[in-house]
Scaffold this motif. Structure first.
Motif, PDB file in Angstrom:
ATOM      1  N   GLN B 318       0.572  -1.024  -0.142  1.00  0.00           N
ATOM      2  CA  GLN B 318       0.104   0.076  -0.202  1.00  0.00           C
ATOM      3  C   GLN B 318       0.944   1.265  -0.097  1.00  0.00           C
ATOM      4  O   GLN B 318       1.732   1.285   0.928  1.00  0.00           O
ATOM      5  N   MET B 319       0.598   2.124  -0.983  1.00  0.00           N
ATOM      6  CA  MET B 319       1.531   3.314  -1.142  1.00  0.00           C
ATOM      7  C   MET B 319       3.015   3.264  -1.084  1.00  0.00           C
ATOM      8  O   MET B 319       3.531   2.191  -0.727  1.00  0.00           O
ATOM      9  N   PRO B 322       8.291   7.027   2.203  1.00  0.00           N
ATOM     10  CA  PRO B 322       9.189   8.168   1.959  1.00  0.00           C
ATOM     11  C   PRO B 322      10.322   7.582   1.448  1.00  0.00           C
ATOM     12  O   PRO B 322      11.125   7.075   1.910  1.00  0.00           O
ATOM     13  N   GLU B 334       7.499  -1.979   5.332  1.00  0.00           N
ATOM     14  CA  GLU B 334       8.384  -1.098   5.308  1.00  0.00           C
ATOM     15  C   GLU B 334       7.992   0.591   5.708  1.00  0.00           C
ATOM     16  O   GLU B 334       8.727   1.350   5.936  1.00  0.00           O
ATOM     17  N   HIS B 335       6.767   0.557   5.738  1.00  0.00           N
ATOM     18  CA  HIS B 335       6.140   1.940   6.571  1.00  0.00           C
ATOM     19  C   HIS B 335       6.545   1.892   7.850  1.00  0.00           C
ATOM     20  O   HIS B 335       6.347   1.047   8.713  1.00  0.00           O
ATOM     21  N   PRO B 336       7.171   2.970   8.504  1.00  0.00           N
ATOM     22  CA  PRO B 336       7.515   3.300   9.504  1.00  0.00           C
ATOM     23  C   PRO B 336       6.614   2.808  10.640  1.00  0.00           C
ATOM     24  O   PRO B 336       6.910   2.295  11.699  1.00  0.00           O
ATOM     25  N   ALA B 337       5.141   3.349  10.517  1.00  0.00           N
ATOM     26  CA  ALA B 337       4.428   2.975  11.628  1.00  0.00           C
ATOM     27  C   ALA B 337       4.180   1.585  11.675  1.00  0.00           C
ATOM     28  O   ALA B 337       3.837   1.135  12.895  1.00  0.00           O
ATOM     29  N   ARG B 340       7.271  -0.167  13.175  1.00  0.00           N
ATOM     30  CA  ARG B 340       7.205   0.136  14.671  1.00  0.00           C
ATOM     31  C   ARG B 340       6.343  -0.833  15.291  1.00  0.00           C
ATOM     32  O   ARG B 340       6.556  -1.325  16.556  1.00  0.00           O
ATOM     33  N   ILE B 341       5.190  -1.059  15.026  1.00  0.00           N
ATOM     34  CA  ILE B 341       4.384  -2.037  15.801  1.00  0.00           C
ATOM     35  C   ILE B 341       4.965  -3.320  15.781  1.00  0.00           C
ATOM     36  O   ILE B 341       4.942  -3.980  16.758  1.00  0.00           O
ATOM     37  N   ALA B 403      -2.554  -4.364  18.661  1.00  0.00           N
ATOM     38  CA  ALA B 403      -1.518  -3.731  17.589  1.00  0.00           C
ATOM     39  C   ALA B 403      -1.392  -4.437  16.635  1.00  0.00           C
ATOM     40  O   ALA B 403      -1.298  -3.986  15.222  1.00  0.00           O
ATOM     41  N   GLN B 406      -4.010  -4.340  13.882  1.00  0.00           N
ATOM     42  CA  GLN B 406      -4.008  -2.882  13.229  1.00  0.00           C
ATOM     43  C   GLN B 406      -3.389  -2.964  12.180  1.00  0.00           C
ATOM     44  O   GLN B 406      -3.698  -2.286  11.014  1.00  0.00           O
ATOM     45  N   GLY B 409      -5.391  -3.614   8.885  1.00  0.00           N
ATOM     46  CA  GLY B 409      -6.398  -2.635   8.731  1.00  0.00           C
ATOM     47  C   GLY B 409      -7.738  -3.371   8.846  1.00  0.00           C
ATOM     48  O   GLY B 409      -7.969  -4.189   9.972  1.00  0.00           O
ATOM     49  N   HIS B 546      10.839   2.681  21.944  1.00  0.00           N
ATOM     50  CA  HIS B 546       9.570   2.827  22.201  1.00  0.00           C
ATOM     51  C   HIS B 546       8.922   2.215  23.605  1.00  0.00           C
ATOM     52  O   HIS B 546       7.945   2.557  23.891  1.00  0.00           O
TER      53      HIS B 546
END
Lengths: 580, 580
Positions: B318-319, B322, B334-337, B340-341, B403, B406, B409, B546
C-alpha cells in the motif's frame, strides 16, 4: 443495564464551559435557533429517543446481528422500526439546511446526538452515520438534476447512503482503486467493479440506498488524480433494481448490527458527482465531519462502558479497603485500583468531549461565520484537531472500554453485562475513516509540516489566550501548549534534513498534542466547576495524576528524535516561543 | 495461516542467554536429563505436535466452540482426538515426577510448551492448563490413599482437573466462599453449593474429571481461615456419576473452545486434601506455576498475532514509503508506523519470554537445588517475579494482539485472518488466576513491603551482578535496577505513614519493575546476539526507543506519590543505593 444519555453533563460543557450559545447566536444562520433553552430542549428530546428507542436494541443487534439471505440483508429485529421512527422524527436532518428539508440547527448538536447514539448502539448508528457526509458531498458537488432527485431524501434520511471506496487491493491506498465508469450517451455512466467493507451496502432499513462510488473513467491517469465520484442508487427512478449486488456480509469481531458488505457493480447505472478526476476532492468535503463522528463513537462507547462499570462498582462488594472498619466487605468502587480506572476513563470521556464539542462548534463557524477570517480560523482548527481526535478518542474508546470490562472481573468477560460487546464493537473505529496511523501522518505531514508548524502554532495560541495564567492548572496548560509549539517547529526543521523522521514520530506527535489539548480542556472544566463538585473534581485529579504524565514521555520521544537530526543544541527559530 | 512454534528462538534464550542446561545439569534431579541436545530434541518434538495437531483446530474451537447439551458439554470437532493424542504422547507429564508416571524433565520446558500451546490454540490449552497445579497440590497435600487413586491419572493427564474456587458472590474475595462440606462416617465429605467460572468443569475430553473444590466445613470460622480443599471426581470409583451437575456454560467474548461452567454440587462425594481450614494454603502450592503459565498465554498469543501480522506485512502493498523509488507501492512492512508495531511487539515477546523462561528455571531450582540457600533464592525470585509477569504479559498480550490486528487494517477486524480471535481469547488472561490489579497488590503489599523492600532488592542485585558494566545497555540496565531498589525502599517507608498509598501506586510499581526487568533482559539478549543479527537487533532498538521510555514515567509517578507522603527531601536509608 442500557446506556442512558446524560444531557446535563453535555450541556455543562457546551453551554457553561464553551459558551456555545453566545457564539452561535452571533451567526445569522442561527440567530433564531441557538439559544441555550432551545439547545437544552433538543438535546433532552434526543436523549429520550436514544435512551428509549435505540439503546434497548443494542444486545439484539449483537446477538442476532444482520443476516445475509441470497443477496438481501435482514436487519436485526427492531432495527427497521427504530430507524423509520428515527428519520421521521427528523434526527438525521438536524443540521441539514432548511431548504433541503433539514432543521438548520448547529452541527455541535449533531455531534452530541452521534456520541449518544454510538454509546447506545454502535451498530445501529452506522446506518445514519454516513448520511451527513453524503449530504454535504452532494450539496457541494452534485449537479442540480442529481440534487433534485436525491438531496432531500438524503438530508432527511428517508434514504440511506454509503461511501463505496475500498477495494480488496486498495484499502488505505485509494489511488489504486480500479472500479470502472463508462460514460453513456445520456450523460450517465455504467459502473463495473467490486467494493469491499461497505457499511450498509445492502439492508432493509429504507426503500432505497444511495451509493457514492469512487471509480475511474476511461483514460483516467493512474493514482489518486484519476479518481472520480459517481452516485449510483440501489433502486432507479423507474422503480427497477440497479445492477448492484451484495455478494456477502463479513463475519466481524463486533458491530454485528451493521452489515459490512461486498458489493459487485455489474454495469450499474450512475451519475458523476463533481468533476471527472476530482473524486477525492468531492469526498474530502465530508471528511472532517465524518472523522469527528468516529471520534465521538470512541467517546460514546467509552461512556457506555463507564456507565456500566460505575454502576457495577457501586453495588458489588469484595474485600475490605485499607483502613475500612467493620466486618462488611467494601464496595469495589472504594478500592483504589477500581477508583483509578473509573476516574481515569471519566477524565478521557469529558476531556475528549470538550475538544470534540468545540470541534463541532468550529464546523458551524467554518460554515456560517460571515467574516472570512473567522471561517478560515475555524477551518484551520478542524483540519488540525479532527485527525487528533479521531485517533486518540478511538484508541481510548477501545483501551478504556477494556479497562471498564476489568472492573467486572470475570463477569466482564461474559455476555451478561454487555461490556465486552463495547470492546468488540469499538475496535473497528481505530481502523475505518483512515486508520489511526494515517490520521497521525495526516496531522504531521499534511497539516503541520507544510507551513513549518505555523497553523498548529496559531491553534495553540488561540487556546493559550483563553486560559487564565493566574490559575495553576491554566498556567500548567499554557506551558505545555508552548512546548507543543516549539515541538512543531523542531520537527518541521528536522524533517527537512530527514524526510523519514516525521513518519517515525507521527504517532507520538499526535498523542502528545492530544494530551496538551486535554490539559487545556481540564483546566477549563476546573475553572467552570466548583472545587467541591465531586462530579468534575475526581476526574480532574485523575487526569493530572494518571493521564497527563504521558505528556512528558511523548514530548521527550519526539524531541529526542528531532534533536537526533538537528543536533541536541540546535535552536530552531521558534525556540523563543517555549519561553513565552 | 496457523501459528508455528519456532524452537530456535526459544532455545537461543534458554540455552545461549540463560545458560539453563549448565544450571540444570548441576541439579541431581536432572543430571541425566538436561543437556542442551536433549532439551532441543524435546522442544523440537513439542513444536511439531503443537504446530501440526493443536494449531489447526484453533478456528474450529472459536467458530463452533463448546456446545451445552442438557448437562453435558460437547467439545469442538477434533479436540477430543487431539487431547487423547496429547496425553498419550506424554506432554502433560513432562515435568511430573517419574514415580508418578511423569517424565521428570525440567519445568522450564513445560513453560515453553505452554507458551506454544497458547499461541496455537488458547481454548484447547485451557484443558491441560490446570493439571500441573492440581498435580502439585495433590502431591504435597493429599493423603496416601487419595494419591494412590488420583495422582498418576492427573500426572499423566489421563484425567483432567479443575480448580473450583469462584462463587457468584466470591470472585477475588475467596474468603466469602460458602460451599459446604459435611463430614461422613467413612471419612469422606458431602459437598453442597454452586461454583461459577469453572474452566473445563464438564467436557468429553477424558473419562473422568477431578475437581478441587474450595469449601467450608461445619463450624469453620468465617473468612479465608475457614476454607478447606476437597477433591471430588466426576465419576466415583464404582463407576457411578457423582452428584456434580453442570448447569450451563457461559457465553464469552472469546475462548469458545474452553467450556466455562456453572457447577452445582448436590451432596457430591469428596475427600479433604490437606488439613481442614488450610484450603488456601494447599492451593497456593500451585499458584506460581499457574500464574507463570498465564503470563505465557499472554506471550504465546502475542507471538501468534505477531506471526500473522508479520507475514501479512511482508506481502501486502500500500502506498510508497518516503524516499521510495519506482512506481510500485511499498510493502506495508516498510512503512515506519507498521515496522514500529511489529518491532515493538517483538521486543515485548522476547523480553517477556526471557524473564518467563528464567522464572521456569527458578521453579526447577526451587524444587531441586540441594542447597537450602539456593532453593530459597529461587523461591524468592518466583514469589516476586511471577505476579509481575502475570500482569504485564497478559496486558501486553491483549494490547499487543490488538496492535497486530491494526497491521491488517479492515482485514484484521473480520474473521478471515484469525487475528481478531487472539484479541478476544487473550483478554480473559488479565482477569483469571487473580486479576492484574490483585497481582499488583500481591507484589507490592504482600511481597515487597513486609521486609521493607529487602527481598526485591536482593533479586535486583542478583540481576545487576549478571550485567557487564562495560557495555552501554548493561550499564543503563544497572542504573535502572538501582532506581528500582531505591523506589522499593521509599514506598516501604511511605507506606508506614500512609497505608493506603501502596494500593494507589501498586499498578505503576508493578509496571516500572517489569520495565526494569525488560532492560536487564534486552541487555542480555544484545550481549549474546551479534550486532549484525537483524532478528534481535530490530526489537532491541524498538525496546530502547518505544518501550523503555515508560520506565521514567512510571518511576516518576510512584516516586512523586511516595515523596508526597515522605516530603520531597526525605532520604530513606536506602538512598545511597541509587548512587551505587
Amino acid at each position: 443495564m442500557d446506556y442512558a444519555p446524560r444531557p446535563d453533563d453535555s450541556l455543562f460543557l457546551i453551554d457553561t464551559v464553551l459558551g456555545a450559545p453566545a457564539q452561535l447566536a452571533a451567526l445569522p444562520a442561527f440567530a433564531d435557533s441557538a439559544d441555550a433553552a432551545l439547545m437544552r430542549q433538543v438535546l433532552e428530546e434526543a436523549g429520550r429517543f436514544v435512551g428509549e428507542v435505540v439503546a434497548p436494541l443494542n444486545r439484539t443487534g449483537d446477538e442476532i446481528g444482520c443476516r445475509f439471505d441470497n443477496g438481501a440483508v435482514v436487519s436485526p429485529p427492531g432495527f427497521k422500526e427504530a430507524y423509520q421512527a428515527f428519520w421521521q422524527a427528523g434526527w438525521p436532518a438536524l443540521s441539514a439546511a432548511v431548504e433541503d428539508g433539514g432543521q438548520g440547527l448547529p452541527a455541535v448538536l449533531d455531534a452530541v446526538l452521534y456520541e449518544w447514539l454510538s454509546g447506545a448502539n454502535h451498530g445501529f448508528t452506522m446506518a445514519p452515520g454516513l448520511l451527513h457526509g453524503a449530504y454535504e458531498c452532494l450539496r457541494h458537488h452534485g449537479s442540480e438534476e442529481l440534487k433534485a432527485r436525491y438531496l432531500s431524501k438524503i438530508a432527511t434520511g428517508e434514504w440511506l447512503a454509503t461511501m463505496a471506496l475500498t477495494e480488496a487491493h486498495a484499502g488505505s491506498d485509494l489511488g489504486r482503486v480500479r472500479t470502472r465508469a463508462t460514460p453513456q450517451a445520456d450523460g450517465s455512466v455504467l459502473l463495473s467493479g467490486s467494493k469491499i467493507f461497505i457499511s450498509g451496502g445492502e439492508h432493509d432499513l429504507t426503500d432505497n440506498i444511495v451509493h457514492l462510488v469512487l471509480c475511474r473513467l476511461p483514460d483516467a491517469p493512474e493514482g489518486p488524480k484519476g479518481l472520480s465520484l459517481v452516485l449510483a442508487p440501489k433502486v432507479l427512478e423507474d422503480g427497477t433494481r440497479n445492477a448492484i449486488h451484495c455478494e456477502r456480509i463479513e463475519e466481524k469481531m463486533g458491530l454485528h448490527g451493521s452489515p459490512t458488505c461486498v458489493l459487485r457493480f455489474d454495469e450499474a447505472r450512475g451519475w458523476l458527482v463533481g468533476e471527472a478526476g476530482k473524486g477525492l476532492n468531492a469526498m474530502f468535503v465530508m471528511m472532517n465531519a465524518a472523522r469527528l463522528h468516529v471520534a465521538l463513537q470512541g467517546i460514546g462507547t467509552l461512556d457506555a462502558a463507564w456507565q456500566k462499570a460505575h454502576a457495577y462498582a457501586q453495588e458489588r462488594q469484595q474485600m475490605r479497603v485499607p483502613g475500612a472498619t467493620g466486618a462488611e466487605p467494601s464496595l469495589i468502587a472504594e478500592h483504589p485500583a477500581i477508583a483509578r480506572i473509573l476516574d481515569t476513563q471519566r477524565a478521557w470521556i469529558d476531556g475528549g468531549r470538550l475538544i470534540a464539542y468545540r470541534t463541532g462548534l468550529q464546523l458551524d463557524l467554518a460554515r456560517h461565520a460571515p467574516e472570512p477570517k473567522l471561517r478560515e480560523r475555524a477551518q484551520r482548527w478542524c483540519a488540525l484537531v479532527t485527525p487528533i481526535l479521531k485517533a486518540a478518542c478511538t484508541q481510548q474508546g477501545f483501551e478504556g472500554a477494556s479497562a471498564c470490562l476489568q472492573v467486572f472481573g470475570g463477569h466482564g468477560y461474559v455476555r451478561e453485562w454487555g461490556v465486552e460487546q463495547h470492546v468488540r464493537d469499538v475496535r473497528v473505529a481505530m481502523i475505518y475513516e483512515g486508520t489511526n496511523e494515517i490520521q497521525a501522518i495526516d496531522l504531521l505531514v499534511r497539516k503541520v509540516l507544510p507551513d513549518g508548524g505555523a497553523a498548529l502554532s496559531a491553534v495553540l495560541l488561540e487556546l493559550r489566550d483563553e486560559l487564565d495564567a493566574s490559575r495553576e492548572a491554566d498556567a500548567d496548560a499554557q506551558r505545555r501548549l508552548a512546548q507543543l509549539r516549539y515541538l512543531g517547529t523542531s520537527v518541521a526543521m528536522a524533517a527537512q534534513a530527514n524526510p523519514r523522521l516525521p513518519y517515525e514520530v507521527a504517532d507520538d506527535f499526535l498523542r502528545v498534542t492530544m494530551l496538551g489539548l486535554m490539559a487545556w480542556a481540564w483546566a477549563r472544566i476546573e475553572a467552570h466547576s466548583g472545587t467541591d463538585d465531586a462530579r468534575w473534581q475526581a476526574p480532574a485529579a485523575a487526569f493530572r495524576r494518571h493521564v497527563l504524565p504521558e505528556f512528558e514521555m511523548r514530548l521527550g520521544l519526539v524531541k529526542r528524535a528531532a534533536e537526533g537530526v538537528l543536533g541536541a543544541h540546535a535552536q530552531p527559530p521558534g525556540a523563543a516561543l517555549a519561553r513565552q
